[in-house]
Design an enzyme around this catalytic site. Structure first.
Site, PDB file in Angstrom:
ATOM      1  CB  SER A  97      50.227  -7.763 -20.669  1.00 23.25           C
ATOM      2  OG  SER A  97      49.516  -6.607 -21.117  1.00 23.25           O
ATOM      3  CB  THR A  99      49.254  -3.135 -21.279  1.00 25.25           C
ATOM      4  OG1 THR A  99      50.075  -4.224 -21.709  1.00 25.25           O
ATOM      5  CG2 THR A  99      49.636  -1.889 -22.053  1.00 25.25           C
ATOM      6  CB  SER A 133      53.010  -3.892 -19.984  1.00 26.35           C
ATOM      7  OG  SER A 133      52.701  -2.550 -20.240  1.00 26.35           O
ATOM      8  CG  HIS A 181      39.035 -40.727  15.347  1.00 29.72           C
ATOM      9  ND1 HIS A 181      38.996 -40.940  13.982  1.00 29.72           N
ATOM     10  CD2 HIS A 181      40.134 -41.396  15.795  1.00 29.72           C
ATOM     11  CE1 HIS A 181      40.002 -41.709  13.621  1.00 29.72           C
ATOM     12  NE2 HIS A 181      40.717 -42.001  14.702  1.00 29.72           N
ATOM     13  CB  SER A 311      22.438 -14.633  19.876  1.00 31.02           C
ATOM     14  OG  SER A 311      21.123 -14.840  19.390  1.00 31.02           O
ATOM     15  CB  SER A 312      20.025 -10.553  16.834  1.00 31.53           C
ATOM     16  OG  SER A 312      19.496 -11.669  16.120  1.00 31.53           O
ATOM     17  CE  LYS A 317      24.574 -19.355  20.750  1.00 34.51           C
ATOM     18  NZ  LYS A 317      25.831 -19.267  20.018  1.00 34.51           N
ATOM     19  CD  GLU A 324      32.143 -18.146  14.754  1.00 37.96           C
ATOM     20  OE1 GLU A 324      31.515 -19.045  15.339  1.00 37.96           O
ATOM     21  OE2 GLU A 324      31.691 -16.978  14.618  1.00 37.96           O
TER      22      GLU A 324
END
Length: 453
Positions: A97, A99, A133, A181, A311-312, A317, A324
């Site tokens: 609830s 509360t 509540s 597609h 990129s590491s 890159k 994302e």
């Protein structure tokens, strides 16, 4: 740590010496050690508005004196202006609830009244007067969500639509190869493609605005089970007037308190609209990622802004990080919708018993989508660049332009031209010149990509 002794109906216990909360909050801290999730500030603020409006209503109904109302009002304003983590420590996963959170607020307000006004207000008898509540928390779900949708989500979505339209005005004249597609299809302009995105968001705005009508109806006044026991018959009306004035939004009292206390159908509806919006944002984000893909081995139609190394290990890159991030937030919203749907089914007889998790997930979804829409607008759509040379080169060789020949030479002959163009990797115009009796001038007009949009 210095402690002090407080008591409630179950007895005494120790709490931190400087804590504003009391015994019932401490019991919740002891009992519900399940997660690190705490209610968002927006929920706590909405709850403080409800308590302030209840005090105003009780004063107008001659239930409490003016100094009590003023003390509660001051305390609620102080809560909204303060850091809340320390004073509102109760886990989201608590009694169904809510509360514990309702009493947490009551106890903090009571302590602030004592500290600043030397007034002894009972958390139950005075701060919680005319309330339960069971109607406070459902009301808070609606109020917090209304405020967040109106003040944060809708402006963010309108900002996103404006950003899409601005970009369309800038690059809309450019014609590109359409894709179905993920394969080459007939031409489309950037104005048409971006217009589809804008229409998706505008439709979500309309859906959300429609849901706000039902979200503005509040359960307050139904108290424990919907009958309104221990509340004046005019309490709901006075409460709605006070809350609407405080928040600056036109709330409405329920015509049937039993519905809004025993069910959470409107919260489920809102969550569904948020999920639909998340689907739209994910579609737009995926389109941006694919259009940006490459730059050598992908579609490479646009270039998103380079915001950080991608990129590491791979030098130079750069990745589509904003789309994302937005997609992940959308995935979270979709998961939240499942939780809210299941929780919405838990209205057993006269009370839904999964209110806290509905409240938390609903607000999280609203806030995630608000931030995501703004981020997508400002850090991806507003600043991407169109690679016109790449688009023109692929459009020239697009065999699907031959679709325009169907009414003239028939589907079968057009299909032969398409296959020959694919096989030879020659422009469709050159192949059509060789395989039809139409003049080059006629074919240039028929196969002009602009005539296909």
């Amino acid at each position: 740590m210095k402690t002090k002794i407080v008591k409630d109906s179950m007895g005494e216990l120790h709490i931190p010496h400087d804590a504003l909360y009391g015994a019932q909050t401490q019991r919740a801290i002891n009992n519900f050690n399940i997660s690190e999730l705490r209610f968002q500030n927006q929920f706590i603020d909405a709850l403080s508005y409800i308590k302030e409006a209840c005090a105003e209503a009780n004063y107008n109904l001659n239930m409490i004196p003016f100094e009590y109302k003023q003390a509660i009002k001051f305390s609620c304003e102080k809560i909204r202006a303060s850091e809340k983590v320390k004073d509102f420590p109760v886990d989201v996963f608590q009694t169904g609830s809510g509360t514990s959170t309702n009493m947490n607020m009551n106890e903090v307000i009571s302590s602030l009244c004592r500290r600043h006004f030397s007034i002894e207000l009972s958390a139950n008898d005075h701060v919680n007067m005319s309330q339960s509540s069971n109607d406070v928390i459902p009301t808070c779900i609606h109020v917090a969500s209304c405020i967040a949708v109106k003040n944060q989500l809708l402006p963010s979505l309108e900002h996103l639509v404006a950003a899409i339209n601005d970009k369309s005005n800038e690059v809309g004249h450019i014609v590109k190869t359409g894709k179905t597609h993920l394969m080459d299809a007939t031409p489309i302009s950037f104005a048409q493609e971006l217009g589809g995105w804008a229409a998706q968001i505008e439709t979500s705005i309309a859906r959300l605005s429609d849901t706000l009508v039902r979200l503005s109806v509040l359960a307050q006044g139904g108290t424990a089970v919907g009958t309104g026991i221990n509340a004046s018959a005019d309490f709901s009306h006075q409460f709605i007037l006070s809350l609407s004035h405080l928040v600056g939004y036109d709330f409405r009292k329920a015509t049937n308190h039993f519905e809004l206390i025993s069910s959470q159908d409107t919260a489920v509806e809102l969550s569904g609209q948020l999920k639909t919006l998340a689907v739209s944002l994910m579609k737009i984000s995926n389109d941006l990622r694919l259009m940006n893909s490459g730059p050598l081995a992908g579609y490479s139609e646009i270039e998103l802004p380079a915001l950080q190394p991608g990129s590491s290990i791979m030098p130079g890159k750069v990745n589509p990080v904003i789309p994302e991030a937005v997609m992940m937030s959308c995935a979270q919203v979709m998961g939240n919708d499942v939780t809210i749907t299941i929780a919405g089914q838990s209205g057993n007889f006269q009370l839904n018993v999964m209110l806290p998790v509905i409240a938390y997930n609903l607000l999280q979804s609203i806030l995630l989508l608000s931030a995501s829409a703004t981020s997508l607008a400002d850090k991806a759509i507003s600043s991407f660049k169109v690679k016109e040379s790449v688009i023109a080169a692929s459009l020239e060789k697009n065999p699907m332009l031959a679709t325009a020949l169907n009414p003239i030479i028939g589907y079968m002959k057009s299909s032969e031209i398409v296959k020959a163009a694919y096989a030879s990797q020659r422009p469709i115009l050159d192949v059509a010149c060789d395989m039809t009796e139409l003049s080059r001038t006629e074919l240039e007009d028929i196969l002009d990509p602009k005539n296909a949009i």
